[in-house]
Design an enzyme around this catalytic site. Structure first.
Site, PDB file in Angstrom:
ATOM      1  N   HIS A  21      29.943 -64.304 -27.072  1.00 63.58           N
ATOM      2  CA  HIS A  21      31.099 -63.993 -27.934  1.00 63.58           C
ATOM      3  C   HIS A  21      30.908 -62.791 -28.836  1.00 63.58           C
ATOM      4  O   HIS A  21      31.855 -62.300 -29.417  1.00 63.58           O
ATOM      5  CB  HIS A  21      31.500 -65.207 -28.765  1.00 63.58           C
ATOM      6  CG  HIS A  21      30.802 -65.311 -30.101  1.00 63.58           C
ATOM      7  ND1 HIS A  21      29.428 -65.364 -30.238  1.00 63.58           N
ATOM      8  CD2 HIS A  21      31.290 -65.360 -31.362  1.00 63.58           C
ATOM      9  CE1 HIS A  21      29.109 -65.446 -31.510  1.00 63.58           C
ATOM     10  NE2 HIS A  21      30.210 -65.444 -32.219  1.00 63.58           N
ATOM     11  N   ASP A  50      35.537 -72.202 -38.589  1.00 65.04           N
ATOM     12  CA  ASP A  50      36.680 -71.327 -38.321  1.00 65.04           C
ATOM     13  C   ASP A  50      37.238 -71.655 -36.946  1.00 65.04           C
ATOM     14  O   ASP A  50      36.943 -71.000 -35.948  1.00 65.04           O
ATOM     15  CB  ASP A  50      36.280 -69.858 -38.425  1.00 65.04           C
ATOM     16  CG  ASP A  50      37.513 -68.975 -38.568  1.00 65.04           C
ATOM     17  OD1 ASP A  50      38.643 -69.510 -38.531  1.00 65.04           O
ATOM     18  OD2 ASP A  50      37.348 -67.756 -38.709  1.00 65.04           O
ATOM     19  N   SER A 105      32.362 -52.260 -28.717  1.00 66.26           N
ATOM     20  CA  SER A 105      32.756 -53.589 -28.246  1.00 66.26           C
ATOM     21  C   SER A 105      32.918 -53.516 -26.730  1.00 66.26           C
ATOM     22  O   SER A 105      32.950 -52.428 -26.169  1.00 66.26           O
ATOM     23  CB  SER A 105      34.077 -53.998 -28.893  1.00 66.26           C
ATOM     24  OG  SER A 105      33.954 -54.012 -30.293  1.00 66.26           O
ATOM     25  N   ASN A 161      33.138 -61.330 -41.191  1.00 65.60           N
ATOM     26  CA  ASN A 161      33.073 -60.370 -40.093  1.00 65.60           C
ATOM     27  C   ASN A 161      34.430 -60.121 -39.442  1.00 65.60           C
ATOM     28  O   ASN A 161      34.511 -59.551 -38.372  1.00 65.60           O
ATOM     29  CB  ASN A 161      32.045 -60.840 -39.055  1.00 65.60           C
ATOM     30  CG  ASN A 161      32.381 -62.218 -38.508  1.00 65.60           C
ATOM     31  OD1 ASN A 161      33.354 -62.853 -38.928  1.00 65.60           O
ATOM     32  ND2 ASN A 161      31.589 -62.694 -37.566  1.00 65.60           N
ATOM     33  N   HIS A 162      35.515 -60.562 -40.080  1.00 65.64           N
ATOM     34  CA  HIS A 162      36.833 -60.349 -39.495  1.00 65.64           C
ATOM     35  C   HIS A 162      37.301 -58.913 -39.708  1.00 65.64           C
ATOM     36  O   HIS A 162      36.996 -58.292 -40.712  1.00 65.64           O
ATOM     37  CB  HIS A 162      37.835 -61.345 -40.094  1.00 65.64           C
ATOM     38  CG  HIS A 162      37.518 -62.759 -39.714  1.00 65.64           C
ATOM     39  ND1 HIS A 162      37.967 -63.846 -40.414  1.00 65.64           N
ATOM     40  CD2 HIS A 162      36.768 -63.240 -38.698  1.00 65.64           C
ATOM     41  CE1 HIS A 162      37.515 -64.944 -39.843  1.00 65.64           C
ATOM     42  NE2 HIS A 162      36.780 -64.608 -38.800  1.00 65.64           N
TER      43      HIS A 162
END
Lengths: 147, 481
Positions: free
Chosen positions: B404, B95, B385, B203-204
């Site tokens: 990341h 990706d 996050s 996981n998007h």
């Protein structure tokens, strides 16, 4: 009532545990069966195969420098057909197979979110730990999918 | 396979001493508590394998979210000089330019608390998600697709998706130089042509959340963040186009590795000298795919703005949905770094790692010259996050790179098993998080306990000084692929 004989044949494929992604361990009595089973396993990763109808077919030919790379090329070509035409193969017939070239016919369905249960999207079949080996009752392949 | 031996350097640093065919040492950022899990897979062996590649500068590194990848570990950072060094599609991943962008608003959490479900539904209707998501209203012709690959986010802005101000808040301005669509295969273009503006699967996600905690008040203020503020995170990449570019070039690189005599401990590490035609073509195709990803996130941003405007019946000015920043975490970049006191141009591979440039760096946009480049670290859908900024230490030690994300704790199959018999969507709702996903499995696979706690990951990078914590964001509503 006669007892049915014990089922001898091995499962055509099973999923291997891999933290980030999924590995496939594929079996086939012949190389042709191995390649067909690999394609079925790929479809089963993406959707519930049982709900697929055989309404469309595709002639496919792929080339690669060796047999293992050919397996990856074959699976990635099926992903290409899925991305571009929403085509999902249910049954696969390998019509010709050499270590460098495969020809096949795939019969399947157009993905329709109202009819099909989508499972996991597959980005690609990888070369990581890729292996095709002879086993006593035929062939075995390991391929890891990037999800 | 014998377990790779690690030598402790300090609280957050562990070294794989150079041995055998390694050309340099390995350097892992992790806490002591993380090591048993890291030892479970073969990712440390992969760090050592990367260290054998020609032209590597500095150590072969891994961030605390390290796990087993293909060839290169996820969380891997490695730089190669332009003279003897190589570029590897396996060092970027399938990706290409998978990345994260963060939007801020003028709104406080309370103002939308009762509208979250509506917002999630609007986002879900406006942004195609899931396995094979495609757009019927935005099919691109080949010439247009080539423009997307050349100009990236700037193409999207020119079409009216967002504004010029957005471009100043994207890594590389949303356009990696040197992109050449002519080296992107027809197969790749076929896969990409109706996937621009789609989220994809795995996981998007798009997440509406809020600023739950601030660690550094002046930095947060400079980034336009305040406590309780509504935020939006977008996490996606280059879709089928990028996957195809990677697959196409792995085939090229398998041949190239043999042609240039590069010894490979793992086929998936296949690479070519950066200066070779194969290396140059890969970099040009990778840049094209990366630009497609920047355009993708830019277009999705436009639909996020429209969705919020529709539901909240507010104009853009009142809403204030502005881009904080957009980072790539699967990419190879040509950058200038000081190595042993000398400035050198190198190709930095970041595979599951984020650029983290310090204050004053010329590639950091003017808005963040004083703060350092914002770094966005998504966690799992149930927890939180983080927003960090880059540091001088990162530039000196890790080629300006940091972690990341969280990294998986459970395999997808184990996660689905753990979720069996549970109603994950209802569980999440009970915790105040509305989740909508295209597939049942995709939500089950993404349960919180399937992931490591991203806070531990971020605390290592903060403690090691390769990034600084600014804020913690918590989710309220999520759409998953």
């Amino acid at each position: 009532m006669a007892a049915s004989p014990p089922r001898q044949h091995r499962r055509p494929y099973r999923f291997l545990s891999h933290t980030a992604d999924v590995g496939l361990r594929i079996r086939g009595e012949t190389l042709e069966a191995l390649f067909a089973n690999a394609a079925r396993a790929l479809t089963a990763t993406m959707v519930d195969r049982r709900r697929l109808r055989g309404t469309r077919s595709r002639q496919i030919s792929v080339e690669a420098p060796d047999l293992e790379a050919l397996l990856v090329a074959w699976l990635n070509h099926l992903l290409y057909l899925y991305d571009t035409e929403a085509f999902l193969g249910r049954d696969f017939t390998i019509t010709s197979l050499t270590p460098e070239r495969l020809e096949a016919r795939a019969v399947g369905d157009t993905y329709d979110p109202t009819r099909h249960i989508s499972k996991t999207a597959v980005k690609a079949a990888t070369y990581h730990h890729l292996a095709i080996t002879r086993v006593p009752d035929g062939w075995q392949a390991t391929v890891i999918l990037d999800l | 396979m014998a377990q790779i031996k690690l030598r402790q350097v300090d609280e957050y640093r562990w070294e794989i001493p150079r041995e055998g065919k390694m050309r340099t040492r390995g350097l892992i950022f992790a806490s002591k508590e993380m090591l048993p899990k890291i030892h479970e897979d073969r990712s440390l062996e992969q760090v050592a394998n990367v260290a054998t590649l020609p032209g590597i500068e500095g150590p072969s590194m891994a961030m605390p979210d390290i796990h087993w990848g293909y060839g290169f570990p996820i969380g891997g950072v490695a730089a190669f000089n332009l003279e003897e060094g190589v570029v590897s599609p396996g060092g970027v991943g399938y990706d290409i330019n998978c990345g994260v962008r963060l939007l801020r608003t003028n709104l406080e959490r309370e103002a939308i608390a009762h509208r979250v479900e509506e917002l999630v539904n609007a986002l879900f209707d406006n942004i195609p998600t899931g396995v094979g998501s495609r757009r019927k209203d935005l099919k691109l012709t080949v010439p247009t697709l080539k423009e997307v690959m050349r100009y990236g986010a700037a193409w999207a802005v020119k079409q009216g998706f967002g504004n010029a101000e957005d471009l100043a808040h994207i890594e590389a301005g949303g356009q990696i130089p040197g992109a050449d669509p002519e080296v992107v295969s027809q197969f790749a273009m076929d896969r990409g042509k109706d996937q621009l503006g789609t989220l994809g699967s795995g996981n998007h996600f798009v997440e509406v959340g809020y600023v739950a905690e601030i660690y550094d008040e002046p930095l947060a203020r400079a980034l336009g963040l305040f406590p309780g503020q509504v935020t939006v995170i977008i996490h996606t990449g280059s879709r089928g186009l990028g996957h195809q570019v990677c697959d196409d070039f792995i085939k090229v690189m398998l041949k190239a590795s043999a042609k240039y005599g590069i010894e490979l401990p793992d086929r998936q590490l296949c690479s070519a000298p950066i200066r070779s035609p194969e290396g140059q073509q890969y970099l040009a195709a990778m840049a094209a795919a990366a630009n497609f990803a920047f355009a993708n996130r830019q277009i999705i941003t436009h639909w996020v703005r429209e969705s919020l405007e529709q539901v909240l019946k507010m104009g853009p000015r009142d809403l204030g949905l502005e881009l904080v920043y957009d980072v790539a975490h699967n990419i190879a970049k040509i950058e200038k770094h000081v190595i042993d006191g000398q400035e050198k141009t190198v190709c930095v591979h970041r595979k599951g790692a984020t650029r983290a440039f310090p204050p004053g760096h010329p590639e950091v946009p003017p808005a963040y010259r004083e703060t350092g480049q914002p770094v966005l670290i998504p966690g799992d859908m149930g927890r939180y996050s983080f927003v960090l900024v880059g540091t001088r230490r990162a530039l000196e030690e890790t080629f300006g790179s940091t972690c990341h994300g969280a990294g998986r704790e459970l395999s997808r199959a184990a996660a689905i098993k753990a979720a069996k018999g549970r109603r994950v969507v209802q569980e999440m709702a009970a915790r105040g998080i509305i989740v909508r996903g295209a597939g049942r499995d995709t939500i089950d696979e993404e349960i919180s306990e399937a992931y490591k706690d991203v806070e531990n990951v971020v605390n290592v990078t903060h403690g090691a000084g390769i990034s600084r914590k600014v804020a913690k964001l918590k989710p309220m509503g999520v759409i998953k692929g």
